[in-house]
Design a protein around this motif. Structure first.
Motif, PDB file in Angstrom:
ATOM      1  N   LEU A  87      -0.047  66.144  77.444  1.00  0.00           N
ATOM      2  CA  LEU A  87      -1.334  66.588  78.271  1.00  0.00           C
ATOM      3  C   LEU A  87      -2.547  66.795  76.996  1.00  0.00           C
ATOM      4  CD1 LEU A  87      -2.685  66.736  80.996  1.00  0.00           C
ATOM      5  CD2 LEU A  87      -2.120  69.108  81.070  1.00  0.00           C
ATOM      6  N   GLU A 119       3.072  58.462  83.713  1.00  0.00           N
ATOM      7  CA  GLU A 119       2.233  58.375  84.694  1.00  0.00           C
ATOM      8  C   GLU A 119       1.794  59.888  85.103  1.00  0.00           C
ATOM      9  OE1 GLU A 119       1.162  55.663  86.181  1.00  0.00           O
ATOM     10  OE2 GLU A 119       2.398  54.561  84.682  1.00  0.00           O
ATOM     11  N   THR A 120       0.357  59.757  85.879  1.00  0.00           N
ATOM     12  CA  THR A 120      -0.001  61.085  86.213  1.00  0.00           C
ATOM     13  C   THR A 120       0.809  61.867  87.113  1.00  0.00           C
ATOM     14  OG1 THR A 120      -2.424  60.264  85.762  1.00  0.00           O
ATOM     15  CG2 THR A 120      -2.185  62.313  87.123  1.00  0.00           C
ATOM     16  N   GLY A 121       1.360  61.171  87.965  1.00  0.00           N
ATOM     17  CA  GLY A 121       2.117  61.836  89.077  1.00  0.00           C
ATOM     18  C   GLY A 121       3.537  62.457  88.494  1.00  0.00           C
ATOM     19  N   GLU A 122       4.016  61.641  87.213  1.00  0.00           N
ATOM     20  CA  GLU A 122       5.326  62.275  86.345  1.00  0.00           C
ATOM     21  C   GLU A 122       4.616  63.202  85.686  1.00  0.00           C
ATOM     22  OE1 GLU A 122       8.251  60.500  83.054  1.00  0.00           O
ATOM     23  OE2 GLU A 122       6.865  59.175  83.775  1.00  0.00           O
ATOM     24  N   LEU A 123       3.864  63.298  85.068  1.00  0.00           N
ATOM     25  CA  LEU A 123       3.240  64.242  84.229  1.00  0.00           C
ATOM     26  C   LEU A 123       3.036  65.694  85.031  1.00  0.00           C
ATOM     27  CD1 LEU A 123       2.067  65.526  81.442  1.00  0.00           C
ATOM     28  CD2 LEU A 123      -0.161  64.538  81.897  1.00  0.00           C
ATOM     29  N   SER A 124       2.311  65.542  86.200  1.00  0.00           N
ATOM     30  CA  SER A 124       2.248  66.639  87.230  1.00  0.00           C
ATOM     31  C   SER A 124       3.600  67.240  87.651  1.00  0.00           C
ATOM     32  CB  SER A 124       1.520  66.336  88.418  1.00  0.00           C
ATOM     33  OG  SER A 124       1.355  67.163  89.099  1.00  0.00           O
ATOM     34  N   GLU A 125       4.422  66.432  87.850  1.00  0.00           N
ATOM     35  CA  GLU A 125       5.811  66.886  88.305  1.00  0.00           C
ATOM     36  C   GLU A 125       6.433  67.559  87.123  1.00  0.00           C
ATOM     37  OE1 GLU A 125       9.954  64.702  89.274  1.00  0.00           O
ATOM     38  OE2 GLU A 125       8.435  63.975  90.339  1.00  0.00           O
ATOM     39  N   LEU A 150      -3.191  63.435  75.537  1.00  0.00           N
ATOM     40  CA  LEU A 150      -3.909  62.585  76.608  1.00  0.00           C
ATOM     41  C   LEU A 150      -5.562  63.224  76.334  1.00  0.00           C
ATOM     42  CD1 LEU A 150      -4.445  60.555  78.665  1.00  0.00           C
ATOM     43  CD2 LEU A 150      -3.771  62.104  80.141  1.00  0.00           C
ATOM     44  N   VAL A 166      -8.890  61.160  75.420  1.00  0.00           N
ATOM     45  CA  VAL A 166     -10.154  61.047  76.193  1.00  0.00           C
ATOM     46  C   VAL A 166     -11.298  61.709  75.796  1.00  0.00           C
ATOM     47  CG1 VAL A 166     -10.994  61.771  78.345  1.00  0.00           C
ATOM     48  CG2 VAL A 166      -8.593  61.078  78.435  1.00  0.00           C
ATOM     49  N   ALA A 207       5.703  68.397  78.655  1.00  0.00           N
ATOM     50  CA  ALA A 207       4.419  67.784  79.317  1.00  0.00           C
ATOM     51  C   ALA A 207       3.189  68.393  78.955  1.00  0.00           C
ATOM     52  CB  ALA A 207       4.842  68.071  81.014  1.00  0.00           C
TER      53      ALA A 207
END
Length: 67
Positions: free
Chosen positions: A25, A2-8, A28, A32, A21
């Motif tokens: 990224l 998830e985006t939040g998990e990746l950011s963390e 991903l 994209v 991470a």
């Protein structure tokens, strides 16, 4: 991931967590980019237009995505 998990994880003080991470990224971003290039080609964009939009040469984008 998830985006939040990746950011963390990107903010982790543990380098191994942060580096994994970053790898996620990168993967991903590749997915994209491939989807956006395929969509542009379906809409009739030239390799030059796509390269210009991505900030790379026509040749490099064609080599990477022109299969």
């Amino acid at each position: 991931m998830e985006t939040g998990e990746l950011s963390e994880r990107l903010r982790s003080h543990d380098p191994s967590v942060g580096l994994r991470a970053v790898g996620a990224l990168h993967r991903l971003a590749e997915q994209v980019e491939a989807a956006a290039v395929a969509r542009a080609r379906e809409q009739g964009w030239s390799w030059e237009q796509i390269g210009d939009a991505l900030g790379v040469s026509r040749q490099s984008v064609h080599t990477k995505h022109g299969k």
